[in-house]
Design an enzyme around this catalytic site. Structure first.
Site, PDB file in Angstrom:
ATOM      1  N   ASP A 480      -3.438   3.673   2.695  1.00  0.00           N
ATOM      2  CA  ASP A 480      -4.013   4.376   1.544  1.00  0.00           C
ATOM      3  C   ASP A 480      -5.270   3.682   1.040  1.00  0.00           C
ATOM      4  O   ASP A 480      -5.506   2.500   1.329  1.00  0.00           O
ATOM      5  CB  ASP A 480      -2.937   4.399   0.433  1.00  0.00           C
ATOM      6  N   ASP A 550      -2.855  14.852  -2.546  1.00  0.00           N
ATOM      7  CA  ASP A 550      -1.802  14.470  -3.499  1.00  0.00           C
ATOM      8  C   ASP A 550      -1.233  15.692  -4.194  1.00  0.00           C
ATOM      9  O   ASP A 550      -0.280  15.578  -4.972  1.00  0.00           O
ATOM     10  CB  ASP A 550      -2.372  13.494  -4.547  1.00  0.00           C
TER      11      ASP A 550
HETATM   12  C1  GLA Z   1      -1.949   7.761  -3.524  1.00  0.00           C
HETATM   13  C2  GLA Z   1      -1.285   8.531  -2.424  1.00  0.00           C
HETATM   14  C3  GLA Z   1       0.101   8.920  -2.852  1.00  0.00           C
HETATM   15  C4  GLA Z   1       0.893   7.684  -3.187  1.00  0.00           C
HETATM   16  C5  GLA Z   1       0.170   6.884  -4.241  1.00  0.00           C
HETATM   17  C6  GLA Z   1       0.842   5.547  -4.474  1.00  0.00           C
HETATM   18  O1  GLA Z   1      -2.228   8.544  -4.620  1.00  0.00           O
HETATM   19  O2  GLA Z   1      -2.031   9.634  -2.055  1.00  0.00           O
HETATM   20  O3  GLA Z   1       0.738   9.672  -1.859  1.00  0.00           O
HETATM   21  O4  GLA Z   1       1.043   6.929  -2.017  1.00  0.00           O
HETATM   22  O5  GLA Z   1      -1.174   6.635  -3.883  1.00  0.00           O
HETATM   23  O6  GLA Z   1       0.216   4.792  -5.424  1.00  0.00           O
END
Ligand code: GLA
Length: 770
Positions: A480, A550
């Site tokens: 990420d 997300d």
């Molecule tokens: C990002 C990702 C999510 C999750 C959060 C965790 O927003 O896209 O899927 O993993 O971070 O902090």
């Protein structure tokens, strides 16, 4: 054999199955771009160039007063240069030691190779000599001694041409590259639109279609990543082009950092597209003998609309960008705990989710953010890549083993490029965080960025991640990055090289990913940047799937996945079923609808599965069965967008096996109205002369159907010909309430000869249409 050089006319012609691309060395040794488009022969296409004396478009000095029709400002250039008489957008801008910025390239020579070139330290499409050939053309600026090597990879069968550029300083003094784009592409005629994909966090890759008008238009990113805001992918198309017809050019940048894709319509209605690293944060110093290689651009041309462009890119990305064992191996159905628990979990809690998930048929458990360092919210801990055993109540190994004992694989989340101020790593190495000396850095999600352009930082991260991966039975990681990058400055670069930091960061990221790929070849890495903030062909070289957004709301996902599908295949799009009310929108959609939408991606779940009813558990079992049963057609079939979520009440898409033997049609109503008008779609990619059997495999829950749960639809097992399904179409059953989903599986059951087909039309054939 796709590359032809004609010595008499000095033309280079690149032939693919359905397209032709041509360049020509003219009488002044300029490399002109003479043609790219529908397949034609190898003959010289320079007759298309319109030459006349045009005021204010000057002529090279050497031509004296004899030829005012020859102007770099008008001629279609293969690689356009700044400062020497071409006033349109340019691909190459160089600052010389005396401060001047002109460069003018002339042809030197060429080389053909029976294999695909590769780019050191950069992702690039790959293939064997059977799939692809390489052409390298060398150009030179005789005044400065700069050499420019133009690379072309020709994937004949796929109708794809790749391009990249290497710039070598053969002069006697250093130069600064101020802009070094990967491609410049000129059109001499035509009226075009372009499709670009804009967005924001949790709403990525919305489609925008705009007319290409006089002046300059662009999309790009200066955020350190390719970004949620604009995707490095575009389609240039004839004004009349649709999904099914019309000339289209696809452009995809194989790069995960800052990019600029510009287009200009000039004074005589010619058009130029330039795509490459964004010049705003870029300056690259080349000492004598040093070279710079640009990232790669993928190009495709087709005359059968957007669907054809998507199919070429889908195949290229699946087979020649994605690598390693996960290229072909079925991806596991996963469950991720993020929306189920956020930061608030213990090892026992995770195991309880995994246990239930395993019973339902889920294959991989992914532990998301919060398992390491001190991290119970997003204010601390990034950089401390060691497990928080107190929180987990066990070691990472023990947790992994418990998951494995359930018959599942175990995956974990990392955000390697970030660092929290409240972390041991920051306390130890504050100088590793990106910031401009004397200025307070911008915080985003209360975090900073690690200077990935530094070798020591890259090596530290490789070491830390490797030791975590070796310490526990981990088969998957989610990579990420949860902020954009600004305040660009690197402590280890001298002042005159600070402009190298943004690209150096991306090269550092690629180096770390490549090392991990080599050291852990079986590891499945899912890319992510706050969802789909770094969804590009560059990342797909290392991470064959990327968390698409997300936003897990099934209805919003229709647009996100629709937009993403133009440039990227289903197998790359991470898509999960989450709880309702949805955490991003508050919307309630049926579980069957959430399943139907998530199945158009690398499928998984993201909810606390212990909190759902027995009925929902049964539905999840059914979804996993369906997904696995139709896995091949979903992941490898040709994807067709049958309606658009922007204009229709029902979004319908279809994925058809390349040989037309089966197809899955999915439909989701996002808007219903009284006394509804039926939605008809014409299926694609079937065999006209075959008979297909239709099976309804998903229908809306009864409570959202009209009273009594009855809607009129073709009865189960209904048989129809491919010709009927493709030319007359299929009616999607009307929905009573919003958000109902239908999935119809269509399977070829018999072939009908042309005579029988004729009789069938007259109703006499011995075929049952019941
Ligand atoms: C990002 C990702 C999510 C999750 C959060 C965790 O927003 O896209 O899927 O993993 O971070 O902090």
């Amino acid at each position: 054999m796709g590359i032809f050089y004609d010595d008499k006319y000095k033309t280079f012609t690149l032939q693919t199955k359905d397209s032709t691309y041509q360049m020509k060395v003219d009488e002044n040794k300029t490399l002109l771009h003479t043609y790219y488009g529908e397949k034609t022969d190898n003959t010289d296409k320079s007759y298309l160039i319109c030459r006349m004396d045009r005021g204010f478009s000057g002529n090279p000095y050497e031509l004296g007063k004899d030829d005012r029709t020859y102007s770099p400002d008008i001629l279609p250039q293969e690689y356009s240069c700044f400062g020497t008489g071409d006033y349109r957008i340019s691909a190459l801008k160089i600052k010389h030691v005396d401060g001047s910025r002109g460069v003018c390239l002339h042809y030197e020579g060429y080389e053909i190779k029976e294999e695909k070139y590769s780019l050191k330290g950069l992702p690039a499409a790959y293939g064997t000599g059977e799939d692809v050939q390489t052409l390298i053309i060398t150009l030179k600026d005789s005044v400065s001694g700069i050499n420019v090597l133009l690379y072309y990879g020709v994937f004949e069968e796929l109708d794809v041409i790749t391009r990249a550029v290497e710039i070598v300083n053969g002069s006697i003094s250093p130069v600064i590259l101020m802009k070094a784009a990967s491609i410049s592409l000129d059109w001499q005629m035509g009226e075009y639109d372009w499709l670009t994909f804009y967005g924001r966090h949790a709403m990525e890759r919305n489609l925008q279609r705009a007319e290409i008008v006089h002046g300059q238009q662009s999309v790009g990113s200066i955020r350190g990543t390719s970004s949620h805001q604009y995707n490095p992918f575009a389609i240039v198309c004839e004004r009349s082009a649709t999904e099914e017809q019309g000339a289209c050019y696809g452009v995809s940048f194989v790069y995960s950092g800052e990019f600029l894709m510009e287009i200009e319509k000039d004074q005589i209605d010619q058009m130029r597209l330039v795509c490459g690293i964004h010049p705003e944060n870029f300056e690259w110093k080349l000492d004598l003998g040093e070279s710079f290689t640009t990232p790669e651009v993928l190009l495709t041309y087709g005359k059968s609309g957007f669907a054809g462009i998507s199919h070429s890119f889908h195949k290229l990305i699946r087979n020649h960008i994605c690598r390693g064992i996960w290229k072909d191996k079925p991806r596991p159905v996963l469950i991720n705990n993020w929306e189920g628990t956020y930061f608030h979990f213990t090892g026992d809690k995770l195991v309880s989710i995994a246990k239930e998930a395993a019973e339902l048929g889920i294959e991989l458990f992914v532990m998301d953010d919060g398992w390491f360092g001190k991290r119970d919210d997003d204010n601390s801990g990034l950089g401390d890549w060691y497990p928080n055993e107190e929180k987990l109540g066990c070691t990472l190994k023990e947790l992994g083993e418990q998951i494995v004992a359930l018959g599942m694989q175990f995956g974990i989340w990392f955000e390697p490029e970030s660092i929290s101020k409240d972390s041991d790593l920051y306390r130890m190495h504050p100088e590793w965080a990106v910031q401009i000396p004397g200025r307070k850095p911008n915080l985003s999600r209360n975090q900073l960025i690690l200077d990935f352009s530094r070798r020591d930082v890259q090596d530290y991260i490789i070491e830390k991640l490797s030791s975590v991966l070796k310490s526990a039975p981990v088969t998957y990681i989610k990579w990420d990055l949860n902020r954009s990058i600004c305040d660009k400055y690197s402590n280890i670069l001298p002042a005159e090289r600070q402009g190298e930091m943004a690209h150096g960061f991306v090269l550092g990221l690629y180096r770390v990913l490549e090392k991990l790929h080599k050291e852990f070849p079986d590891l499945l890495i899912e890319g992510c940047s706050g969802g789909g903030g770094r969804f590009d062909a560059g990342m797909l070289y290392y991470t064959p799937q990327i968390w698409c957004s997300d936003n897990t709301d099934a209805i919003e996902r229709l647009k996100i996945q629709y937009g993403t599908s133009f440039g990227y295949p289903v197998s790359t799009m991470g898509a999960h079923v989450s709880a309702v009310p949805n955490h991003q929108t508050g919307r309630e959609t049926p579980l069957s609808t959430r399943g139907c939408v998530a199945m158009a991606g690398t499928f998984g779940y993201e909810l606390d599965i212990n909190r759902i009813t027995e009925k929902d558990k049964e539905e999840i079992r059914r979804q996993i069965r369906i997904f696995k049963r139709y896995y091949n057609v979903i992941q490898y079939g040709n994807y067709y967008r049958l309606t658009t979520p922007y204009a229709n009440s029902c979004t319908v898409w279809q994925i058809a096996a390349a040989d037309g033997t089966e197809t899955l049609v999915s439909a989701v109503y996002h808007h219903v109205c009284a006394n509804a008008v039926p939605v008809f779609v014409k299926l694609k990619g079937l065999c006209e002369k075959a008979i297909y059997r239709l099976e309804l495999i998903c229908a809306p829950d009864e409570d959202i159907l009209p009273a009594g749960g009855k809607v009129k639809f073709l009865e189960q097992g209904r048989r129809l010909s491919g010709a009927a399904l493709m030319h007359c179409g299929l009616q999607i059953p009307i929905a009573w309430k919003e958000f109902g989903a239908w999935q119809i599986y269509v399977e070829k059951i018999e072939y009908v000869s042309p005579t029988e087909q004729g009789e069938a039309k007259g109703g006499k054939a011995n075929i049952s249409y019941t």
